[in-house]
Enzyme design. Structure first.
Site: not given
Lengths: 487, 100
Positions: A79, A154, A178
């Site tokens: 990420k 997210s 997330s």
């Protein structure tokens, strides 16, 4: 070879045994990324050259008989809010565009030490604020299962990368769901470890008392493999748990005989789609059939989790994001004075959702409102912890949906509060500092993946993964899909 | 809980947070923040009078490491991403003489 569906455990075993080439494995995944990521947009950057060089180093070490780690040659997506030395780290924000960190996050160091091959940095809602990956300054990620749908957020880029077989495993971060909600939407496994089990050093801070790094994978066993590689104390993170982490993977096959599983009654009624609730009940039946004692438990305060979270998380974010001021790194918009420069930089650099949360947090902390908002939210946080503690006297792990629905269409939700409702099942775990994970279990009426959430108290990863393994084994086989659609 | 957040409140908060909102965003955010804060008023149904606050999942107190020097970033590395640097330091526009 093709990248399709290989498991990290199998790849690492074969590569370490010299039966497969890490370079060939990396190239196969890079080819798949090149073919499909124009549409999916899981990645902000693909580090093809570095990945092939790293894979060649793994192959060389294997040939030389040198020890290689448990993730030897396994491609992994990271990420883009985790610092990677020498590789741009943006948080999908204009304010950090072009920033090249001078250091690696601890988890990035650990996966490298374990032999993993980073193939790229994945898209996210700006600064991890969102539930659809539509808040990225660089455009949304699409759900590979059905590309007119969001991947959740997210960590939508990491979830999509694993679902699309761009990499068998990925790292994400989970502040209010997330990792778990995008895992649910994309039909993959996603784990939010106990707060402090995994170092946050080098994770760009959103809400420091809630943030936690964790794994994505296409199987429960692969998720355990990655968690074991990244868990454990870190002197660079003062909030990391000082005791050595207990390995999960060796305990995975112990089953659930005698394990007490509690269905959270508050998270199966209002606000939860009936088809999603049905899958959770079926997963509970599967656990009972495997020997677990299934009971229904009440955790009344979880229904107030959303209210507490959307004051606490923005309050912490407003403080954490004060560091983006155009002075030391990132964007600077020039102006005659430093104060004007900071205002111009932050206004140009932050997107709407980030600005909204900074203001919500600043308001909740400001003089005259602190007790009414932030102070009350902290008390609700205490109640959630108490109610979970009572529930965990009746059950070893809990069961709920991960998200109230399956993946929705891109652009379908414009109202912030409606978007926040996606997080009602996942937020309470972060507020309590506990562990939870999402396991795919069948589909909704629309044919899209449903995730079942297994929750556990702090450091309850072993029973959580044991239950997750049983849920996974009982789940209907996922439908095959082709990545298709137009941009 | 408290009075509904106003447009003036939002402008004030934006200034505190070093953000400048145009008229359209002032209107948009005032409505959206009011809706979020109204939703948060559901906690009024709870009796919180004897409940202590929780600021962090674990009761951590003054975690410190041994006072031993270790490797740190070099000056060049620390300044490498700076928008402006001079003489080994971060360079910023005028600070003195401006309104706070």
């Amino acid at each position: 070879m093709s990248a399709g569906g290989a498991r990290a455990l199998d790849l690492a075993r074969d590569i370490a045994a010299g039966e497969r080439s890490a370079v060939a494995v990396a190239q196969a995944h890079l080819d798949r990324i090149a073919e499909h990521d124009g549409l999916v947009h899981a990645f902000n950057v693909v580090t093809a050259d570095a990945a092939l060089a790293r894979a060649a180093e793994v192959d060389r070490a294997v040939a030389a008989g040198e020890p290689v780690g448990p993730l030897a040659g396994v491609p992994i997506a990271v990420k883009d809010n985790l610092a990677t030395r020498g590789v741009e780290t943006t948080c999908s924000s204009k304010i950090l565009q072009g920033w090249v960190p001078p250091y690696d996050a601890t988890v990035v160091q650990r996966i490298a030490a374990a032999g993993a091959v980073v193939v790229g940095k994945t898209n996210l809602d700006e600064f991890a604020m969102g539930s659809s990956t539509e808040n990225s300054a660089f455009g949304p990620t699409r759900n590979p299962v059905r590309t007119d749908r969001v991947p959740g957020g997210s960590s939508g880029g990491s979830a999509a990368a694993v679902a699309a077989d761009f990499a068998p495993i990925a790292l994400g971060s989970d502040t209010g769901g997330s990792i778990r909600q995008p895992a649910s939407f994309c039909g993959v496994v996603g784990v939010k470890p106990t707060y402090g089990l995994v170092s946050r050093y080098g994770l760009v801070a959103f809400a420091s008392s809630l943030d936690q790094v964790g794994p994505f994978a296409n199987s429960v066993a692969d998720a355990a493999l990655l968690l074991d590689a990244i868990a454990g104390p870190d002197p660079a993170d003062a909030t990391s748990i000082p005791q050595a982490a207990e390995a999960v993977l060796p305990r995975l096959d112990e089953g659930v005989a005698g394990l007490r599983v509690g269905i959270v009654s508050e998270l199966l009624g209002e606000g939860i789609a009936p088809d999603v609730a049905a899958r959770v009940r079926e997963a509970a039946e599967a656990l009972a059939a495997a020997g677990a004692e299934v009971v229904e438990v009440s955790v009344p305060a979880v229904t107030y989790g959303l209210s507490a979270y959307y004051l606490i998380a923005p309050a912490e974010a407003s403080s954490n994001l004060a560091r983006f001021d155009g002075v030391r790194y990132g964007l600077r918009v020039d102006a005659p004075t430093t104060n004007e420069m900071m205002v111009a930089t932050r206004t140009a650099g932050f997107g709407d959702e980030v600005q909204r949360r900074i203001m919500l947090g600043t308001y909740a902390l400001s003089a005259g409102y602190y007790d009414a908002f932030y102070g009350k939210a902290q008390k609700v946080r205490t109640l959630i912890g108490r109610d979970f503690a009572a529930a965990y006297e009746q059950a070893d792990v809990l069961l709920s949906p991960t998200a109230p629905t399956t993946a929705f269409e891109l652009g379908a939700i414009a109202d912030p509060l409606t978007m926040y409702l996606n997080d009602i099942c996942t937020i309470p775990t972060n507020l309590a500092g506990h562990a939870a994970m999402s396991v795919p279990f069948g589909t909704g009426d629309d044919g899209l993946p449903v995730g079942v959430q297994v929750l556990a108290p702090a450091l309850g990863e072993v029973p959580m993964f044991r239950a997750a393994a049983v849920v996974e084994a009982a789940a209907p086989a996922p439908a095959a899909f082709e990545i298709a659609g137009s941009k | 809980m408290s009075a509904r957040i106003t447009r003036d409140d939002v402008a004030h908060v934006a200034a505190l947070a070093r953000l400048r909102l145009d008229e359209e965003h002032l209107d948009l955010f005032t409505g959206q923040l009011a809706a979020i804060l109204e939703h948060a008023e559901d906690v009024e149904a709870l009796d919180l009078s004897d409940v202590p606050p929780t600021s962090h999942p674990f009761p951590l107190v003054n975690v410190a490491r041994p006072d031993v020097a270790g490797p740190t970033l070099s000056n060049d590395d620390a300044l490498a991403a700076a928008p402006s640097a001079q003489d080994g330091r971060f360079r910023v526009p005028t600070i003195l003489g401006e309104a706070p």
